[in-house]
Write a protein that holds these residues in place. Structure first.
Motif, mmCIF file in Angstrom:
data_model
loop_
_atom_site.group_PDB
_atom_site.id
_atom_site.type_symbol
_atom_site.label_atom_id
_atom_site.label_comp_id
_atom_site.label_asym_id
_atom_site.label_seq_id
_atom_site.Cartn_x
_atom_site.Cartn_y
_atom_site.Cartn_z
ATOM 1 N N GLY A 115 26.820 50.060 -1.330
ATOM 2 C CA GLY A 115 26.812 50.786 -2.591
ATOM 3 C C GLY A 115 28.197 51.016 -3.158
ATOM 4 N N ARG A 116 28.252 51.113 -4.452
ATOM 5 C CA ARG A 116 29.536 51.271 -5.133
ATOM 6 C C ARG A 116 30.199 52.607 -4.831
ATOM 7 N N GLU A 117 29.407 53.624 -4.487
ATOM 8 C CA GLU A 117 29.969 54.956 -4.278
ATOM 9 C C GLU A 117 30.259 55.269 -2.812
ATOM 10 N N VAL A 118 30.077 54.291 -1.927
ATOM 11 C CA VAL A 118 30.310 54.547 -0.503
ATOM 12 C C VAL A 118 31.729 55.040 -0.215
ATOM 13 N N PRO A 119 32.776 54.379 -0.782
ATOM 14 C CA PRO A 119 34.125 54.893 -0.500
ATOM 15 C C PRO A 119 34.319 56.344 -0.919
ATOM 16 N N GLU A 120 33.623 56.755 -1.966
ATOM 17 C CA GLU A 120 33.719 58.152 -2.407
ATOM 18 C C GLU A 120 32.899 59.066 -1.496
ATOM 19 N N ILE A 121 31.738 58.593 -1.052
ATOM 20 C CA ILE A 121 30.880 59.397 -0.186
ATOM 21 C C ILE A 121 31.548 59.640 1.162
ATOM 22 N N ILE A 122 32.063 58.565 1.755
ATOM 23 C CA ILE A 122 32.695 58.667 3.070
ATOM 24 C C ILE A 122 34.146 59.075 2.935
ATOM 25 N N GLY A 123 34.884 58.315 2.136
ATOM 26 C CA GLY A 123 36.266 58.656 1.812
ATOM 27 C C GLY A 123 37.147 58.817 3.025
ATOM 28 N N ALA A 124 38.136 59.699 2.893
ATOM 29 C CA ALA A 124 39.021 60.025 4.008
ATOM 30 C C ALA A 124 38.192 60.788 5.041
ATOM 31 N N PRO A 125 38.446 60.618 6.329
ATOM 32 C CA PRO A 125 39.584 59.892 6.877
ATOM 33 C C PRO A 125 39.321 58.424 7.182
ATOM 34 N N PHE A 126 38.081 57.965 7.079
ATOM 35 C CA PHE A 126 37.729 56.667 7.630
ATOM 36 C C PHE A 126 38.348 55.478 6.908
ATOM 37 N N PHE A 127 38.118 55.363 5.602
ATOM 38 C CA PHE A 127 38.519 54.149 4.918
ATOM 39 C C PHE A 127 39.971 54.161 4.457
ATOM 40 N N GLU A 128 40.603 55.320 4.488
ATOM 41 C CA GLU A 128 42.019 55.357 4.138
ATOM 42 C C GLU A 128 42.891 54.990 5.328
ATOM 43 N N SER A 129 42.467 55.385 6.532
ATOM 44 C CA SER A 129 43.285 55.114 7.708
ATOM 45 C C SER A 129 42.703 54.036 8.612
ATOM 46 N N THR A 130 41.409 53.716 8.429
ATOM 47 C CA THR A 130 40.698 52.715 9.230
ATOM 48 C C THR A 130 40.936 52.891 10.725
ATOM 49 N N VAL A 131 40.906 54.137 11.200
ATOM 50 C CA VAL A 131 41.045 54.397 12.629
ATOM 51 C C VAL A 131 39.860 55.246 13.093
ATOM 52 N N PRO A 132 39.465 55.109 14.351
ATOM 53 C CA PRO A 132 38.406 55.968 14.886
ATOM 54 C C PRO A 132 38.919 57.393 15.065
ATOM 55 N N TYR A 133 37.990 58.308 15.194
ATOM 56 C CA TYR A 133 38.327 59.706 15.438
ATOM 57 C C TYR A 133 37.496 60.231 16.597
ATOM 58 N N GLN A 134 38.040 61.255 17.231
ATOM 59 C CA GLN A 134 37.348 61.913 18.324
ATOM 60 C C GLN A 134 36.883 63.275 17.842
ATOM 61 N N MET A 135 35.576 63.512 17.890
ATOM 62 C CA MET A 135 35.047 64.775 17.439
ATOM 63 C C MET A 135 35.186 65.835 18.527
ATOM 64 N N SER A 136 35.484 67.049 18.117
ATOM 65 C CA SER A 136 35.594 68.155 19.064
ATOM 66 C C SER A 136 34.311 68.968 19.132
ATOM 67 N N ASN A 137 33.343 68.650 18.263
ATOM 68 C CA ASN A 137 32.061 69.369 18.246
ATOM 69 C C ASN A 137 30.932 68.360 18.449
ATOM 70 N N LEU A 138 30.799 67.877 19.671
ATOM 71 C CA LEU A 138 29.858 66.803 19.959
ATOM 72 C C LEU A 138 28.416 67.190 19.667
ATOM 73 N N ARG A 139 28.046 68.430 19.969
ATOM 74 C CA ARG A 139 26.659 68.842 19.754
ATOM 75 C C ARG A 139 26.283 68.779 18.278
ATOM 76 N N ASP A 140 27.151 69.264 17.405
ATOM 77 C CA ASP A 140 26.870 69.251 15.970
ATOM 78 C C ASP A 140 26.796 67.823 15.438
ATOM 79 N N MET A 141 27.725 66.965 15.875
ATOM 80 C CA MET A 141 27.740 65.595 15.389
ATOM 81 C C MET A 141 26.502 64.833 15.873
ATOM 82 N N HIS A 142 26.127 65.055 17.115
ATOM 83 C CA HIS A 142 24.920 64.408 17.641
ATOM 84 C C HIS A 142 23.699 64.835 16.817
#
Length: 302
Positions: A115-142
């Motif tokens: 979709g055309r709006e995906v970069p806006e929906i997801i945005g930073a931090p993923f598509f600006e830095s293109t690096v993985p992240y480690q979540m500190s709140n695993l239960r909430d993310m799951h």
């Protein structure tokens, strides 16, 4: 393709065959190229030890979350070692490789979308830095990925919209509650995770930062510096928040006097408890009890 398309379809050829068990859903595998957002598919995969995938012509955006196990990710020309709680994204036609590592099978959620709006929906931090992240709140993310998964499986009206907004919430969680992988592998982050876990399990018995620090074998000052690195509250603030939240639950039941509740959550002086309670919630314990009871349908304890 409609929002309530059935899930009963052959697996796309981009799915790995090195998966022992899976639970997939399919919604819109040929989306309108002019669409703002369209979820293609998603799933939960229990990968075998030989799991490996290498793609450079994948046509969707993808987001993946590691539930358990570990893997090596190659993305944007760099290599990352991921573990439970790691989250990453890739863009259409962006080369990426994922390989199970270690002796424990990899378990992961994934969703693929366009979709055309995906970069806006997801945005930073993923598509600006293109690096993985480690979540500190695993239960909430799951819980958020499970919500997307169950919504995708159910399909029906509003499915795409619910998943789109869940993706936005995941992106916000990553923006404010994630740490980069280098920090996540540091001794400081290990101490932080150990401390938060200990506080969550024993907050009723803990009454000082020194007790928390002793449990983690560090000094109180070091523990405070670690918290400052990874969250927006101090050890004492986290402890107080948990105690007061439990106090609110007990007060709401209406089975104990305020003095008894104060003692249960670790406040020897009920007047000090009342002052702290009002500072956090804006109302005294007495007023809290009155307002909660008056708001129940019967006018009494709910």
């Amino acid at each position: 393709m409609s929002d309530n398309s059935p899930n009963l379809r052959p697996h796309p050829d981009f799915f790995s065959h090195q998966v022992d068990e899976s639970d997939y859903f399919f919604l819109d595998l040929k989306p309108d190229p002019e669409a703002d957002f369209a979820l293609a598919c998603g799933g939960l995969e229990y990968c075998n030890l030989k799991y490996e995938i290498n793609r450079d012509r994948f046509e969707y955006y993808g987001m993946e979350y590691i539930v358990s196990g570990a893997c090596c990710l190659k993305l944007a020309g760099r290599k990352y070692e991921l573990k439970a709680g790691s989250i990453f994204c890739y863009e259409p036609h962006q080369h990426h490789e994922i390989r199970n590592t270690g002796d424990v099978p990899l378990v992961k959620f994934f969703v693929d979308f366009s979709g055309r709006e995906v970069p806006e929906i997801i945005g930073a931090p993923f598509f600006e830095s293109t690096v993985p992240y480690q979540m500190s709140n695993l239960r909430d993310m799951h819980a958020l990925f499970l919500l997307m998964h169950e919504t995708g499986k159910q399909g029906g009206r509003g499915c795409q919209r619910i998943i789109r907004q869940t993706l936005e919430l995941i992106a916000l969680q990553a923006r404010f509650r994630a740490v980069d992988l280098q920090d996540a592998s540091s001794g400081s982050f290990v101490t932080y995770e150990k401390a938060t876990s200990h506080i969550a399990q024993h907050y009723l018995e803990i009454n000082s930062v020194t007790q928390m620090a002793d449990a983690c074998h560090v000094s109180p000052g070091h523990l405070s510096r670690v918290f400052k690195l990874f969250c927006d509250e101090s050890p004492w603030q986290m402890l107080t928040r948990l105690k007061l939240n439990r106090a609110g639950e007990l007060l709401l039941k209406g089975e104990h006097m305020i003095k008894e509740v104060a003692g249960t959550v670790g406040f020897e002086d009920p007047y000090h408890f009342s002052r702290v309670f009002k500072k956090y919630y804006g109302v005294s314990p007495t007023r809290f009890c009155e307002s909660m009871r008056s708001s129940s349908p019967s006018g009494g304890r709910a």
